[in-house]
Design a protein around this motif. Structure first.
Motif, PDB file in Angstrom:
ATOM      1  N   GLY A 117       0.477  -0.764  -0.165  1.00 44.08           N
ATOM      2  CA  GLY A 117       0.345   0.139  -0.251  1.00 44.08           C
ATOM      3  C   GLY A 117       0.863   1.159   0.390  1.00 44.08           C
ATOM      4  N   GLU A 118       1.797   0.991   0.607  1.00 42.93           N
ATOM      5  CA  GLU A 118       3.242   2.136   0.286  1.00 42.93           C
ATOM      6  C   GLU A 118       2.961   2.837  -1.188  1.00 42.93           C
ATOM      7  OE1 GLU A 118       3.776   4.389   2.828  1.00 42.93           O
ATOM      8  OE2 GLU A 118       2.433   3.342   4.452  1.00 42.93           O
ATOM      9  N   HIS A 119       3.962   3.517  -1.409  1.00 40.57           N
ATOM     10  CA  HIS A 119       4.990   4.606  -2.123  1.00 40.57           C
ATOM     11  C   HIS A 119       6.030   4.682  -2.218  1.00 40.57           C
ATOM     12  CE1 HIS A 119       0.452   6.154  -4.394  1.00 40.57           C
ATOM     13  NE2 HIS A 119       0.281   4.863  -3.722  1.00 40.57           N
ATOM     14  N   TYR A 120       6.424   4.328  -3.196  1.00 45.48           N
ATOM     15  CA  TYR A 120       7.894   4.510  -3.352  1.00 45.48           C
ATOM     16  C   TYR A 120       8.607   4.904  -4.545  1.00 45.48           C
ATOM     17  CZ  TYR A 120       7.686   1.325   0.678  1.00 45.48           C
ATOM     18  OH  TYR A 120       7.221   0.932   2.465  1.00 45.48           O
ATOM     19  N   THR A 121       9.856   5.887  -4.722  1.00 50.23           N
ATOM     20  CA  THR A 121      10.438   6.015  -5.984  1.00 50.23           C
ATOM     21  C   THR A 121      11.244   4.409  -6.354  1.00 50.23           C
ATOM     22  OG1 THR A 121      12.066   6.274  -4.674  1.00 50.23           O
ATOM     23  CG2 THR A 121      10.722   8.555  -4.615  1.00 50.23           C
ATOM     24  N   ALA A 122      11.347   5.297  -7.524  1.00 50.51           N
ATOM     25  CA  ALA A 122      12.191   3.657  -8.451  1.00 50.51           C
ATOM     26  C   ALA A 122      13.657   3.810  -7.205  1.00 50.51           C
ATOM     27  CB  ALA A 122      12.627   4.150  -9.793  1.00 50.51           C
ATOM     28  N   LYS A 123      14.127   4.592  -6.544  1.00 50.76           N
ATOM     29  CA  LYS A 123      15.639   5.058  -6.965  1.00 50.76           C
ATOM     30  C   LYS A 123      15.395   4.449  -5.252  1.00 50.76           C
ATOM     31  CE  LYS A 123      16.887   9.298  -6.141  1.00 50.76           C
ATOM     32  NZ  LYS A 123      17.639  10.699  -6.199  1.00 50.76           N
ATOM     33  N   GLU A 124      14.864   4.431  -3.851  1.00 48.87           N
ATOM     34  CA  GLU A 124      14.904   3.949  -3.102  1.00 48.87           C
ATOM     35  C   GLU A 124      14.438   2.093  -3.655  1.00 48.87           C
ATOM     36  OE1 GLU A 124      12.032   6.508  -0.111  1.00 48.87           O
ATOM     37  OE2 GLU A 124      10.873   5.511  -1.834  1.00 48.87           O
ATOM     38  N   LEU A 125      13.685   1.923  -4.486  1.00 50.85           N
ATOM     39  CA  LEU A 125      12.746   0.249  -5.086  1.00 50.85           C
ATOM     40  C   LEU A 125      15.079  -0.632  -5.356  1.00 50.85           C
ATOM     41  CD1 LEU A 125       9.816   0.322  -6.669  1.00 50.85           C
ATOM     42  CD2 LEU A 125      10.158  -0.796  -4.632  1.00 50.85           C
ATOM     43  N   ASP A 126      15.776   0.428  -6.008  1.00 48.38           N
ATOM     44  CA  ASP A 126      16.904  -0.115  -6.451  1.00 48.38           C
ATOM     45  C   ASP A 126      17.723   0.167  -5.407  1.00 48.38           C
ATOM     46  OD1 ASP A 126      19.094  -0.528  -7.795  1.00 48.38           O
ATOM     47  OD2 ASP A 126      19.267   1.729  -9.003  1.00 48.38           O
ATOM     48  N   SER A 127      17.770   0.803  -4.391  1.00 51.91           N
ATOM     49  CA  SER A 127      18.427   0.748  -3.697  1.00 51.91           C
ATOM     50  C   SER A 127      18.169  -0.673  -2.648  1.00 51.91           C
ATOM     51  CB  SER A 127      18.604   1.769  -2.138  1.00 51.91           C
ATOM     52  OG  SER A 127      19.461   1.874  -1.288  1.00 51.91           O
ATOM     53  N   PHE A 128      16.640  -0.226  -2.766  1.00 50.60           N
ATOM     54  CA  PHE A 128      16.357  -1.887  -1.387  1.00 50.60           C
ATOM     55  C   PHE A 128      16.481  -2.952  -2.173  1.00 50.60           C
ATOM     56  CE2 PHE A 128      12.719  -4.785  -0.614  1.00 50.60           C
ATOM     57  CZ  PHE A 128      12.778  -4.861   0.301  1.00 50.60           C
ATOM     58  N   VAL A 129      16.392  -3.245  -3.388  1.00 53.20           N
ATOM     59  CA  VAL A 129      17.139  -4.786  -4.106  1.00 53.20           C
ATOM     60  C   VAL A 129      18.225  -4.988  -4.230  1.00 53.20           C
ATOM     61  CG1 VAL A 129      16.862  -5.796  -6.440  1.00 53.20           C
ATOM     62  CG2 VAL A 129      14.289  -4.854  -5.472  1.00 53.20           C
ATOM     63  N   SER A 130      18.653  -3.873  -4.663  1.00 52.36           N
ATOM     64  CA  SER A 130      20.522  -4.069  -4.579  1.00 52.36           C
ATOM     65  C   SER A 130      21.035  -4.559  -3.182  1.00 52.36           C
ATOM     66  CB  SER A 130      21.156  -2.979  -4.462  1.00 52.36           C
ATOM     67  OG  SER A 130      20.651  -2.315  -5.989  1.00 52.36           O
ATOM     68  N   THR A 131      20.620  -4.180  -2.163  1.00 52.37           N
ATOM     69  CA  THR A 131      21.001  -5.035  -0.408  1.00 52.37           C
ATOM     70  C   THR A 131      20.269  -5.710   0.511  1.00 52.37           C
ATOM     71  OG1 THR A 131      19.560  -3.279   0.186  1.00 52.37           O
ATOM     72  CG2 THR A 131      21.319  -2.336  -0.516  1.00 52.37           C
TER      73      THR A 131
END
Length: 79
Positions: A12-26
């Motif tokens: 339900g939360e919104h995230y920027t592509a930049k935040e998702l990129d960081s999350f997936v990378s770690t």
């Protein structure tokens, strides 16, 4: 403004592509996007987490078997 490094995604939360990129990378996760291969093309584009699962089945083309992957997966869509 939220920092770019996040430790978890919430449905339900919104995230920027930049935040998702960081999350997936770690984090060891699978990210499924309605934006196909353009998920990370615009770092400021926002996505909403619409679904989360604890694991999934995957078919192996090598031996024809289906295997359960105990890996968190998220479905996101463009906002």
């Amino acid at each position: 403004m939220r920092q770019h490094r996040i430790n978890t995604l919430k449905q339900g939360e919104h995230y920027t592509a930049k935040e998702l990129d960081s999350f997936v990378s770690t984090t060891d996760v699978v990210l499924l996007s309605s934006n196909a291969s353009q998920l990370f093309s615009d770092p400021e584009r926002e996505y909403k987490v619409v679904h989360e699962v604890e694991g999934f089945f995957e078919h192996s083309s090598n031996d024809g078997e289906k295997y359960f992957r105990d890996k968190r997966a998220y479905v996101v869509e463009k906002v």
